[in-house]
Design a protein around this motif. Structure first.
Motif, PDB file in Angstrom:
ATOM      1  N   LEU A  29       0.800  -1.226   0.000  1.00 55.12           N
ATOM      2  CA  LEU A  29       0.000   0.000   0.000  1.00 55.12           C
ATOM      3  C   LEU A  29       0.836   1.281   0.000  1.00 55.12           C
ATOM      4  CD1 LEU A  29      -3.016  -1.045   2.227  1.00 55.12           C
ATOM      5  CD2 LEU A  29      -2.970  -0.706  -0.250  1.00 55.12           C
ATOM      6  N   PRO A  30       1.918   1.403   0.788  1.00 53.55           N
ATOM      7  CA  PRO A  30       2.725   2.623   0.707  1.00 53.55           C
ATOM      8  C   PRO A  30       3.292   2.867  -0.697  1.00 53.55           C
ATOM      9  CG  PRO A  30       3.264   1.419   2.697  1.00 53.55           C
ATOM     10  CD  PRO A  30       2.379   0.521   1.861  1.00 53.55           C
ATOM     11  N   LEU A  31       3.701   1.808  -1.365  1.00 50.23           N
ATOM     12  CA  LEU A  31       4.215   1.934  -2.732  1.00 50.23           C
ATOM     13  C   LEU A  31       3.109   2.399  -3.678  1.00 50.23           C
ATOM     14  CD1 LEU A  31       6.406   1.483  -4.881  1.00 50.23           C
ATOM     15  CD2 LEU A  31       5.654  -0.889  -4.989  1.00 50.23           C
ATOM     16  N   ILE A  32       1.927   1.816  -3.548  1.00 53.39           N
ATOM     17  CA  ILE A  32       0.794   2.194  -4.395  1.00 53.39           C
ATOM     18  C   ILE A  32       0.410   3.657  -4.150  1.00 53.39           C
ATOM     19  CG2 ILE A  32      -1.658   1.749  -4.825  1.00 53.39           C
ATOM     20  CD1 ILE A  32      -0.995  -1.252  -4.182  1.00 53.39           C
ATOM     21  N   GLU A  33       0.438   4.086  -2.890  1.00 53.51           N
ATOM     22  CA  GLU A  33       0.116   5.478  -2.573  1.00 53.51           C
ATOM     23  C   GLU A  33       1.141   6.433  -3.188  1.00 53.51           C
ATOM     24  OE1 GLU A  33      -0.101   5.301   1.683  1.00 53.51           O
ATOM     25  OE2 GLU A  33      -2.112   4.408   1.640  1.00 53.51           O
ATOM     26  N   GLN A  34       2.415   6.058  -3.171  1.00 46.71           N
ATOM     27  CA  GLN A  34       3.442   6.890  -3.794  1.00 46.71           C
ATOM     28  C   GLN A  34       3.258   6.958  -5.310  1.00 46.71           C
ATOM     29  OE1 GLN A  34       5.869   8.914  -2.459  1.00 46.71           O
ATOM     30  NE2 GLN A  34       4.684   8.485  -0.612  1.00 46.71           N
ATOM     31  N   MET A  35       2.858   5.852  -5.916  1.00 46.60           N
ATOM     32  CA  MET A  35       2.592   5.853  -7.360  1.00 46.60           C
ATOM     33  C   MET A  35       1.399   6.760  -7.678  1.00 46.60           C
ATOM     34  SD  MET A  35       3.260   1.831  -8.189  1.00 46.60           S
ATOM     35  CE  MET A  35       2.791   1.947  -9.909  1.00 46.60           C
ATOM     36  N   GLU A  36       0.402   6.768  -6.813  1.00 47.11           N
ATOM     37  CA  GLU A  36      -0.747   7.652  -7.017  1.00 47.11           C
ATOM     38  C   GLU A  36      -0.318   9.121  -6.944  1.00 47.11           C
ATOM     39  OE1 GLU A  36      -5.212   8.396  -5.225  1.00 47.11           O
ATOM     40  OE2 GLU A  36      -3.684   7.580  -3.901  1.00 47.11           O
ATOM     41  N   LYS A  37       0.518   9.451  -5.964  1.00 51.21           N
ATOM     42  CA  LYS A  37       1.020  10.832  -5.846  1.00 51.21           C
ATOM     43  C   LYS A  37       1.813  11.222  -7.090  1.00 51.21           C
ATOM     44  CE  LYS A  37       1.314  11.013  -0.825  1.00 51.21           C
ATOM     45  NZ  LYS A  37       2.216  11.091   0.340  1.00 51.21           N
ATOM     46  N   TRP A  38       2.655  10.306  -7.575  1.00 45.54           N
ATOM     47  CA  TRP A  38       3.427  10.579  -8.786  1.00 45.54           C
ATOM     48  C   TRP A  38       2.486  10.845  -9.953  1.00 45.54           C
ATOM     49  CZ3 TRP A  38       3.590   8.282 -13.555  1.00 45.54           C
ATOM     50  CH2 TRP A  38       4.605   8.712 -14.403  1.00 45.54           C
ATOM     51  N   GLY A  39       1.457  10.008 -10.085  1.00 46.35           N
ATOM     52  CA  GLY A  39       0.496  10.180 -11.171  1.00 46.35           C
ATOM     53  C   GLY A  39      -0.237  11.509 -11.078  1.00 46.35           C
ATOM     54  N   ASP A  40      -0.623  11.900  -9.867  1.00 47.96           N
ATOM     55  CA  ASP A  40      -1.301  13.182  -9.677  1.00 47.96           C
ATOM     56  C   ASP A  40      -0.391  14.336 -10.080  1.00 47.96           C
ATOM     57  OD1 ASP A  40      -3.583  11.919  -8.729  1.00 47.96           O
ATOM     58  OD2 ASP A  40      -3.115  12.277  -6.616  1.00 47.96           O
ATOM     59  N   ASN A  41       0.890  14.247  -9.733  1.00 46.52           N
ATOM     60  CA  ASN A  41       1.843  15.306 -10.079  1.00 46.52           C
ATOM     61  C   ASN A  41       2.162  15.328 -11.564  1.00 46.52           C
ATOM     62  OD1 ASN A  41       2.081  16.225  -7.428  1.00 46.52           O
ATOM     63  ND2 ASN A  41       3.748  14.835  -6.978  1.00 46.52           N
ATOM     64  N   PHE A  42       2.155  14.176 -12.209  1.00 45.89           N
ATOM     65  CA  PHE A  42       2.524  14.072 -13.620  1.00 45.89           C
ATOM     66  C   PHE A  42       1.336  14.339 -14.554  1.00 45.89           C
ATOM     67  CE2 PHE A  42       3.483  11.458 -17.463  1.00 45.89           C
ATOM     68  CZ  PHE A  42       4.591  12.168 -17.880  1.00 45.89           C
ATOM     69  N   ARG A  43       0.102  14.286 -14.028  1.00 40.99           N
ATOM     70  CA  ARG A  43      -1.099  14.408 -14.862  1.00 40.99           C
ATOM     71  C   ARG A  43      -1.094  15.660 -15.747  1.00 40.99           C
ATOM     72  NH1 ARG A  43      -4.784  13.591 -11.217  1.00 40.99           N
ATOM     73  NH2 ARG A  43      -4.858  11.375 -11.641  1.00 40.99           N
ATOM     74  N   PRO A  44      -0.784  16.860 -15.233  1.00 42.71           N
ATOM     75  CA  PRO A  44      -0.794  18.037 -16.113  1.00 42.71           C
ATOM     76  C   PRO A  44       0.174  17.904 -17.294  1.00 42.71           C
ATOM     77  CG  PRO A  44      -0.730  18.708 -13.811  1.00 42.71           C
ATOM     78  CD  PRO A  44      -0.523  17.231 -13.838  1.00 42.71           C
ATOM     79  N   GLN A  45       1.347  17.350 -17.053  1.00 42.74           N
ATOM     80  CA  GLN A  45       2.308  17.156 -18.141  1.00 42.74           C
ATOM     81  C   GLN A  45       1.787  16.143 -19.152  1.00 42.74           C
ATOM     82  OE1 GLN A  45       6.101  16.042 -16.466  1.00 42.74           O
ATOM     83  NE2 GLN A  45       6.016  17.698 -14.966  1.00 42.74           N
ATOM     84  N   MET A  46       1.172  15.088 -18.673  1.00 43.01           N
ATOM     85  CA  MET A  46       0.649  14.062 -19.571  1.00 43.01           C
ATOM     86  C   MET A  46      -0.476  14.630 -20.431  1.00 43.01           C
ATOM     87  SD  MET A  46       0.845  11.116 -20.880  1.00 43.01           S
ATOM     88  CE  MET A  46       1.931  10.179 -19.849  1.00 43.01           C
ATOM     89  N   LYS A  47      -1.341  15.443 -19.826  1.00 43.49           N
ATOM     90  CA  LYS A  47      -2.422  16.056 -20.600  1.00 43.49           C
ATOM     91  C   LYS A  47      -1.846  16.944 -21.697  1.00 43.49           C
ATOM     92  CE  LYS A  47      -6.208  16.062 -17.306  1.00 43.49           C
ATOM     93  NZ  LYS A  47      -7.132  16.894 -16.519  1.00 43.49           N
ATOM     94  N   GLU A  48      -0.774  17.670 -21.366  1.00 49.37           N
ATOM     95  CA  GLU A  48      -0.139  18.534 -22.366  1.00 49.37           C
ATOM     96  C   GLU A  48       0.492  17.697 -23.472  1.00 49.37           C
ATOM     97  OE1 GLU A  48       3.530  21.651 -22.448  1.00 49.37           O
ATOM     98  OE2 GLU A  48       2.129  21.783 -20.757  1.00 49.37           O
ATOM     99  N   ILE A  49       1.181  16.624 -23.092  1.00 51.20           N
ATOM    100  CA  ILE A  49       1.814  15.757 -24.085  1.00 51.20           C
ATOM    101  C   ILE A  49       0.777  15.145 -25.024  1.00 51.20           C
ATOM    102  CG2 ILE A  49       3.029  13.548 -24.354  1.00 51.20           C
ATOM    103  CD1 ILE A  49       4.539  14.282 -21.718  1.00 51.20           C
TER     104      ILE A  49
END
Length: 53
Positions: A29-49
């Motif tokens: 679960l801690p690893l999954i939560e960190q992946m979720e945080k990464w995804g939330d932070n990366f989402r704006p860049q991905m939308k732009e890409i």
């Protein structure tokens, strides 16, 4: 399921199964939560890409 997920099958009609995490799976679960945080932070860049509005 490699000790991460547990499947319980109920002998009833209609057939039914339930899945749950094992105590070993819960250690992920801690690893999954960190992946979720990464995804939330990366989402704006991905939308732009991907040119998504």
């Amino acid at each position: 399921m490699h000790g991460v997920i547990q499947k319980k099958i109920f002998a009833e009609l209609p057939p039914r199964s339930e899945y749950s995490m094992t105590s070993t799976g819960e250690t992920l679960l801690p690893l999954i939560e960190q992946m979720e945080k990464w995804g939330d932070n990366f989402r704006p860049q991905m939308k732009e890409i991907l040119n998504i509005k």
